[in-house]
Design a protein around this motif. Structure first.
Motif, short mmCIF file in Angstrom:
data_model
loop_
_atom_site.label_atom_id
_atom_site.label_comp_id
_atom_site.label_asym_id
_atom_site.label_seq_id
_atom_site.Cartn_x
_atom_site.Cartn_y
_atom_site.Cartn_z
N ARG A 114 7.68 104.71 25.28
CA ARG A 114 7.05 103.51 24.91
C ARG A 114 5.85 103.18 26.15
O ARG A 114 6.12 103.45 27.40
N GLU A 116 5.11 100.94 28.18
CA GLU A 116 5.61 99.79 29.02
C GLU A 116 4.88 99.64 30.50
O GLU A 116 4.61 100.78 30.84
N ARG A 122 12.59 101.43 34.14
CA ARG A 122 11.93 101.39 32.72
C ARG A 122 10.51 102.45 32.84
O ARG A 122 9.88 102.16 33.60
MG MG Z 1 12.13 96.89 25.46
#
Ligand code: MG
Ligand code: ATP
Length: 425
Positions: A114, A116, A122
């Motif tokens: 992803r 991000e 993350r």
């Molecule tokens: Mg998320």
């Protein structure tokens, strides 16, 4: 000057010490999943892009801005690195007719992608262990998946909190949506930009906003549970009944919405306060419409995914377990392989491995002192020392490495495994 080559931002190498811990954890989770009848499945990392826009929803963060998409260089087919595992798993189940006339429990492990903003917990390449159950319409399987995770946390000695909610059925959400839009329209000018953009496309997602003003507006907004019908309530009550029976505590959070559009009825998240802002370790829920939506026969389904990086970080914070350290480090006199001491060392190490201990046998000789330094650095619980005196007595010296208060003891080789199991369990 040549530019230094580096890994892509947010995509990390997992180096040997850490990789060992990964394998340990993957094996432990796999064992737990197998204990509930889940079988492994592997699907490709690259899938056709429409799979994700159709499954996850076109108006979600993931599809709008987080996917790594590209065109196949030869035929221009739009492709995407999978941002999650459910869509591919459902595609495979449909493609191979796996859930036709059968119920099915599957799990998978692997990298997800992803785009991000990278921060602790993350990443742009991260790893999930996911499980999906197909063909079960009732609340039993939802509750069972939650119990499975509760058992896993218990085995890992972690305390996580459980939030659950019911998103009801699409018709119920549609009625709630109308009222929610009407309510939010009154505050339209105060909403943040993202929320304003989603007001008509995906208003429920506004509950997920991190913006304080938007959050304050949401505090008095109509909540979904008030719109649920009898059957949805009964399903949710079925889940909570089993959780109560099994002693799993939970908080009902009527504002919990998930970042993916395919969920209905039960949704849940397991959270911790020990990882800062990225506190969701595992999340899941029911997605009864997805199989049909992707072209399969109508098949109820429910699943969850664990974030490996977050779980490992939590385990590390909690304890040094699973760090790849051996249980025992064997230190012995003798440079070659012919000495009595070395032969006894091999015998002791093999015998301990037979009973399941992880043993490092010192190789390459050297003084007792330098070998002991390596033993200390290995993280082992105890060292086993074998010199001429011990060899003459067919015994070894067991020296605790962590609990320095404890005395070393001479133990006969024949009694060694029993001694360790009673003294270092
Ligand atoms: Mg998320
Ligand atoms: P978050 O709210 O933290 O963004 P999410 O709702 O997007 O999570 P899911 O799509 O439900 O997450 O994925 C399940 C789990 O995968 C999350 O609970 C988390 O542990 C992990 N996860 C999701 N995105 C990332 C990421 N970018 N990096 C590391 N782990 C992630």
């Amino acid at each position: 000057m040549k530019q230094k080559l580096q890994s892509v931002r947010g995509m990390n190498d997992i180096l040997p010490g850490e990789a060992l811990r990964w394998e340990w954890l993957e094996a432990l989770v796999a064992k737990c999943l197998c204990g509930y009848g889940y079988l492994p499945v592997q699907t490709p990392i690259v899938e056709p892009t429409p799979l994700f826009s159709r499954a996850i929803g076109a108006v979600t963060d993931i599809v709008e801005k987080e996917m790594y998409s590209f065109s196949d260089a030869l035929n221009g087919e739009p492709l995407t690195l999978r941002p999650e595992g459910t869509a591919g798993c459902v595609r495979a189940v449909i493609q191979h007719g796996l859930a036709n006339q059968h119920t099915l429990r599957l799990y998978y492990m692997g990298a997800m992608f992803r785009h991000e903003r990278p921060q602790k917990g993350r990443y742009r390449q991260f790893h999930q262990i996911g499980a999906e159950a197909f063909g079960f319409p009732g609340p039993d399987v939802d509750a069972e998946q939650i119990l499975l995770l509760a058992r896993l946390w218990q085995e890992l000695d972690l305390s996580l909190t459980l939030n659950i909610n019911s998103l009801g059925q699409p018709e119920e959400r549609a009625r709630h949506r109308q009222d929610l839009i009407a309510y939010l329209e009154k505050y339209e000018t105060s909403l943040d930009e993202d929320a304003r953009r989603r007001l008509y496309s995906n208003p429920l997602r506004i509950f997920d906003s991190k913006n304080p003003t938007t959050q304050a507006i949401c505090a008095d907004a109509p909540e979904l549970p008030a719109y649920l019908g009898k059957e949805s309530h009964a399903h949710f009550a079925g889940v909570t009944r089993i959780l109560n029976d099994e002693g799993v505590s939970f908080t009902v959070n009527p504002r919990m919405v998930r970042g993916l559009d395919y969920y209905n009825l039960t949704v849940f998240e397991w959270l911790t306060n020990d990882l800062g802002a990225q506190g969701t370790v595992a999340a899941g829920g029911r997605y009864d419409g997805l199989v049909e939506q992707l072209g399969g026969k109508p098949t109820p389904a429910c699943g969850f995914a664990i974030g490996m990086e977050r779980l490992l970080e939590l385990i590390l914070q909690n304890d040094a377990a699973g760090n790849g350290a051996p249980d025992i480090y064997v230190v012995h006199q003798g440079e070659g392989t012919g000495e009595r001491t070395t032969r006894l060392a091999f015998q002791a190490a093999e015998q301990l491995r037979d009973t399941g201990y992880r043993v490092i046998l010192h190789c390459g000789g050297g003084s007792f002192k330098s070998q002991m330094k390596k033993a200390d650095a290995s993280g082992a619980t105890c060292a086993i020392l074998i010199g001429e005196d011990e060899a003459s007595a067919a015994s070894v010296l067991v020296k605790p490495l962590r609990d320095k208060e404890r005395e070393q003891e001479l133990v006969r080789l024949a009694d060694l495994a029993y001694f360790l199991s009673t003294h270092f369990a």
